[in-house]
Design a protein around this motif. Structure first.
Motif, PDB file in Angstrom:
ATOM      1  N   CYS A 152       2.147  43.012  32.612  1.00  0.00           N
ATOM      2  CA  CYS A 152       1.956  44.467  32.636  1.00  0.00           C
ATOM      3  C   CYS A 152       0.645  44.728  33.381  1.00  0.00           C
ATOM      4  O   CYS A 152      -0.393  44.154  33.040  1.00  0.00           O
ATOM      5  CB  CYS A 152       1.879  45.022  31.205  1.00  0.00           C
ATOM      6  SG  CYS A 152       1.290  46.728  31.141  1.00  0.00           S
ATOM      7  N   PRO A 160       5.324  50.724  26.870  1.00  0.00           N
ATOM      8  CA  PRO A 160       5.005  51.104  28.250  1.00  0.00           C
ATOM      9  C   PRO A 160       4.098  52.320  28.363  1.00  0.00           C
ATOM     10  O   PRO A 160       4.020  53.140  27.451  1.00  0.00           O
ATOM     11  CB  PRO A 160       6.390  51.411  28.836  1.00  0.00           C
ATOM     12  CG  PRO A 160       7.218  51.810  27.672  1.00  0.00           C
ATOM     13  CD  PRO A 160       6.712  51.008  26.503  1.00  0.00           C
ATOM     14  N   CYS A 161       3.473  52.428  29.512  1.00  0.00           N
ATOM     15  CA  CYS A 161       2.691  53.624  29.818  1.00  0.00           C
ATOM     16  C   CYS A 161       3.638  54.705  30.337  1.00  0.00           C
ATOM     17  O   CYS A 161       4.839  54.464  30.523  1.00  0.00           O
ATOM     18  CB  CYS A 161       1.624  53.308  30.871  1.00  0.00           C
ATOM     19  SG  CYS A 161       2.314  52.960  32.496  1.00  0.00           S
ATOM     20  N   SER A 164       5.997  54.156  33.849  1.00  0.00           N
ATOM     21  CA  SER A 164       7.175  53.303  34.015  1.00  0.00           C
ATOM     22  C   SER A 164       8.363  54.159  34.451  1.00  0.00           C
ATOM     23  O   SER A 164       8.672  55.176  33.831  1.00  0.00           O
ATOM     24  CB  SER A 164       7.469  52.619  32.675  1.00  0.00           C
ATOM     25  OG  SER A 164       8.636  51.866  32.783  1.00  0.00           O
ATOM     26  N   CYS A 169       7.302  49.261  37.731  1.00  0.00           N
ATOM     27  CA  CYS A 169       5.919  49.562  37.360  1.00  0.00           C
ATOM     28  C   CYS A 169       5.359  50.626  38.290  1.00  0.00           C
ATOM     29  O   CYS A 169       5.670  50.645  39.481  1.00  0.00           O
ATOM     30  CB  CYS A 169       5.079  48.288  37.468  1.00  0.00           C
ATOM     31  SG  CYS A 169       3.315  48.573  37.190  1.00  0.00           S
ATOM     32  N   GLU A 170       4.501  51.469  37.746  1.00  0.00           N
ATOM     33  CA  GLU A 170       3.995  52.567  38.574  1.00  0.00           C
ATOM     34  C   GLU A 170       3.061  52.084  39.683  1.00  0.00           C
ATOM     35  O   GLU A 170       2.825  52.802  40.642  1.00  0.00           O
ATOM     36  CB  GLU A 170       3.292  53.620  37.727  1.00  0.00           C
ATOM     37  CG  GLU A 170       1.969  53.204  37.137  1.00  0.00           C
ATOM     38  CD  GLU A 170       1.256  54.391  36.485  1.00  0.00           C
ATOM     39  OE1 GLU A 170       1.563  55.530  36.846  1.00  0.00           O
ATOM     40  OE2 GLU A 170       0.410  54.144  35.620  1.00  0.00           O
ATOM     41  N   CYS A 177       8.683  46.721  35.534  1.00  0.00           N
ATOM     42  CA  CYS A 177       7.821  47.109  34.423  1.00  0.00           C
ATOM     43  C   CYS A 177       7.984  46.056  33.335  1.00  0.00           C
ATOM     44  O   CYS A 177       9.100  45.823  32.842  1.00  0.00           O
ATOM     45  CB  CYS A 177       8.224  48.487  33.886  1.00  0.00           C
ATOM     46  SG  CYS A 177       7.475  48.839  32.282  1.00  0.00           S
ATOM     47  N   ALA A 178       6.894  45.429  32.957  1.00  0.00           N
ATOM     48  CA  ALA A 178       6.959  44.352  31.960  1.00  0.00           C
ATOM     49  C   ALA A 178       7.529  44.874  30.646  1.00  0.00           C
ATOM     50  O   ALA A 178       8.335  44.197  29.987  1.00  0.00           O
ATOM     51  CB  ALA A 178       5.571  43.768  31.741  1.00  0.00           C
TER      52      ALA A 178
HETATM   53  S1  SF4 Z   1       4.691  50.784  34.352  1.00  0.00           S
HETATM   54 FE1  SF4 Z   1       3.376  48.990  34.883  1.00  0.00          FE
HETATM   55  S2  SF4 Z   1       1.487  49.465  33.840  1.00  0.00           S
HETATM   56 FE2  SF4 Z   1       3.043  50.790  32.898  1.00  0.00          FE
HETATM   57  S3  SF4 Z   1       3.850  49.662  31.135  1.00  0.00           S
HETATM   58 FE3  SF4 Z   1       5.146  49.151  32.873  1.00  0.00          FE
HETATM   59  S4  SF4 Z   1       4.205  47.257  33.723  1.00  0.00           S
HETATM   60 FE4  SF4 Z   1       2.680  48.183  32.416  1.00  0.00          FE
END
Ligand code: SF4
Ligand code: SF4
Length: 222
Positions: A152, A160-161, A164, A169-170, A177-178
């Motif tokens: 992540c 997640p943030c 996502s 992932c953003e 996205c992990a």
């Molecule tokens: S979008 Fe990226 S930073 Fe956000 S939870 Fe997923 S992996 Fe993590």
């Protein structure tokens, strides 16, 4: 395994350009698997160095050796009888091997021939990716065996943030996205209750930010 990439030859030449005798030392373990520092790469680098010095009109001896491991006293001992005849070693082991060789042969300059990148896996031929940052407190039991510390981008430990999107992932559309991977896997395993378990505040002192770490196993000591 530890994943590394070859350093640009110009960078290596800059370190050894004044030497008369150079030993290029490879390692048979991780750097061989990721094709950065094994016997084959030792041969390629040594040939490139010989060519460089020949073009300069200089007679420089460049020898080759590949040790089983450079992070192990036993194998580093194999070059004890020859190492003093060199002005420098270019080690193609990971940064661990380079340092261990320098600790053992204190008067010998040991230069890195690779850039050590991360602990990861070979996804397919020519593709390696990170899986672990050695945080010293593994939480994979509650994340479906997918590591949010290394995968992540924000190292989030409780879901997640807001960035996502569609499983990506953003920070990059090329990165999964992990947390999406974790959720998908927990669903597949029928273990979504793990997702509900709040992770306690992580003790980062066991991670690299907490300074260098050492593991002592008394049962294994002589
Ligand atoms: S979008 Fe990226 S930073 Fe956000 S939870 Fe997923 S992996 Fe993590
Ligand atoms: S939680 Fe820590 S020890 Fe476990 S895989 Fe991730 S970085 Fe490595």
């Amino acid at each position: 395994m530890i994943v590394a990439e070859k350093k640009p030859i110009e960078e290596i030449i800059e370190e050894v350009k004044d030497c008369e005798k150079i030993l290029v030392a490879g390692c048979n373990e991780c750097v061989t698997v990721c094709e950065a520092g094994g016997k084959k790469e030792v041969g390629i680098l040594a040939s490139a160095l010989r060519m460089y010095f020949m073009n300069q009109g200089r007679k420089v001896e460049v020898d080759e050796v590949t040790l089983e491991r450079q992070c192990d006293h036993e194998y580093l001992e194999e070059i004890r009888d020859i190492i003093d005849k060199y002005d420098a070693v270019v080690s193609l082991a990971c940064g661990v091997g380079v340092q261990f060789m320098a600790e053992k042969y204190k008067r010998m300059p040991v230069f890195p021939g690779v850039n050590t990148s991360f602990m990861g896996v070979a996804e397919e031929r020519g593709v390696w990716s990170e899986r672990c940052q050695g945080c010293g407190q593994c939480i994979l039991a509650r994340t479906g065996s997918i590591c949010p510390v290394s995968r992540c981008a924000k190292r989030l430990l409780n879901g997640p943030c807001g960035g996502s999107s569609k499983g990506k992932c953003e920070i990059s559309k090329d990165l999964d996205c992990a947390w999406q991977l974790i959720i998908d896997r927990l669903k597949e395993l029928g273990r979504m209750e793990d997702f509900e378990r709040l992770a306690p505040i992580k003790d980062w002192s066991t991670e690299r930010a907490g300074g260098p770490r050492k593991i002592i196993r008394e049962d294994l000591r002589e």
